[in-house]
Write a protein that holds these residues in place. Structure first.
Motif, PDB file in Angstrom:
ATOM      1  N   ALA A 167       0.816  -1.221   0.000  1.00 39.46           N
ATOM      2  CA  ALA A 167       0.000   0.000   0.000  1.00 39.46           C
ATOM      3  C   ALA A 167       0.846   1.266   0.000  1.00 39.46           C
ATOM      4  N   ASN A 168       2.075   1.182   0.534  1.00 37.02           N
ATOM      5  CA  ASN A 168       2.945   2.366   0.567  1.00 37.02           C
ATOM      6  C   ASN A 168       3.695   2.591  -0.749  1.00 37.02           C
ATOM      7  N   GLY A 169       3.388   1.763  -1.754  1.00 35.49           N
ATOM      8  CA  GLY A 169       4.016   1.924  -3.058  1.00 35.49           C
ATOM      9  C   GLY A 169       5.255   1.075  -3.278  1.00 35.49           C
ATOM     10  N   ALA A 180      -0.766 -13.625   2.193  1.00 33.73           N
ATOM     11  CA  ALA A 180      -0.914 -12.347   1.492  1.00 33.73           C
ATOM     12  C   ALA A 180      -1.364 -12.661   0.075  1.00 33.73           C
ATOM     13  N   ALA A 181      -1.876 -11.658  -0.596  1.00 34.71           N
ATOM     14  CA  ALA A 181      -2.389 -11.850  -1.956  1.00 34.71           C
ATOM     15  C   ALA A 181      -1.522 -11.083  -2.949  1.00 34.71           C
ATOM     16  N   PRO A 182      -1.265 -11.663  -4.120  1.00 35.41           N
ATOM     17  CA  PRO A 182      -0.510 -10.927  -5.144  1.00 35.41           C
ATOM     18  C   PRO A 182      -1.336  -9.770  -5.685  1.00 35.41           C
ATOM     19  N   THR A 183      -0.651  -8.762  -6.207  1.00 39.39           N
ATOM     20  CA  THR A 183      -1.354  -7.639  -6.836  1.00 39.39           C
ATOM     21  C   THR A 183      -1.363  -7.766  -8.347  1.00 39.39           C
ATOM     22  N   GLY A 184      -0.730  -8.800  -8.873  1.00 37.33           N
ATOM     23  CA  GLY A 184      -0.735  -9.039 -10.301  1.00 37.33           C
ATOM     24  C   GLY A 184      -0.327 -10.463 -10.600  1.00 37.33           C
TER      25      GLY A 184
END
Length: 256
Positions: free
Chosen positions: A19-21, A59-63
């Motif tokens: 979330a912090n980039g 945790a879940a991947p973002t892509g």
């Protein structure tokens, strides 16, 4: 008949951005085969632990696409620290996952006792964590991860804090356990020497954002012992792994 290998884990173009980039992982492509011992080798901060957490479902991947065992009891996780409950015994610590799963007391204690015996801790069932050495506490942690009889065991630098003698002994004992139980193992480390000793295959990661830059097969039969660790073949494979790791790190340096 030739064995047909199936994938326990399949990652295709997987990325993870927080979330912090912070982009921890980029375009991870990796297959983990049924029954194999795979090490993930890379420099500190390259996303090895993040990758393991994605595989574990923590945790879940973002892509990308990540296929992994769905059932919780199909995956065991050994963390960098033993994370044992200090107020209860080794036996109760190992039995905890079974208790949370609703397994009856008699059965869970029987299975916990078997798991402790499997890691060489017969006679220490009633010991508290404060009474155990660092290596023994890690054995309890491994027993706890295996007590549910998982299909996949994930290990996040579990021996990094131990002295060299304890680490070497646990490497040998872990391989014996893997050969006996036939689970699939994914072992995260930043030690070239440990990865070569343990693995059938090493996935070598580049610096953050981490990706699997290359792989190295370790074509050495099991069981492996101290004779292998002092052999010319082992030294040569360690040189290969070191060279590929330096090349993977240079890729990031050139891109910076």
């Amino acid at each position: 008949m030739e064995r047909t290998w199936t994938s326990v884990v399949s990652a295709r173009g997987v990325s993870k951005e927080f979330a912090n980039g912070l982009r921890a992982l980029s375009d991870i492509t990796l297959n983990v085969l049924e029954g194999e011992f795979l090490s993930v080798l890379g420099p500190s901060g390259c996303g090895k632990t993040t990758l393991l957490r994605l595989i574990a479902g923590l945790a879940a991947p973002t892509g990308g696409i990540l296929e992994r065992p769905d059932a919780r009891n199909e995956t065991g996780f050994v963390f960098q620290e033993p994370t044992l409950l200090p107020w209860t015994t080794a036996l109760a610590n190992v039995a905890l996952p079974l208790k949370l799963a609703g397994v009856g007391r008699k059965e869970r204690l029987r299975r916990a006792g078997e798991a402790l015996a499997g890691v060489g801790l017969v006679g220490f069932e009633r010991s508290y964590p404060r009474e155990l050495s660092g290596g023994m506490k890690m054995r309890v942690s491994i027993a706890r991860a295996l007590v549910t009889r998982p299909r996949l065991l994930l290990m996040d630098e579990p021996f990094a804090a131990l002295d060299e003698i304890s680490r070497h002994k646990l490497n040998i004992d872990l391989l014996a356990l893997w050969q006996r139980e036939r689970f699939t193992a994914v072992f995260v480390t930043h030690s070239v020497f440990e990865s070569v000793f343990l693995s059938q295959r090493i996935a070598i990661m580049s610096a953050r954002p981490g990706r699997v830059w290359t792989e190295l097969a370790i074509p050495v039969a099991y069981p492996r012992d101290e004779a292998f660790r002092t052999s010319a073949q082992y030294a040569g494979l360690c040189r290969q792994a070191s060279q590929r790791l330096f090349e993977a790190m240079a890729v990031k340096a050139e891109a910076a």
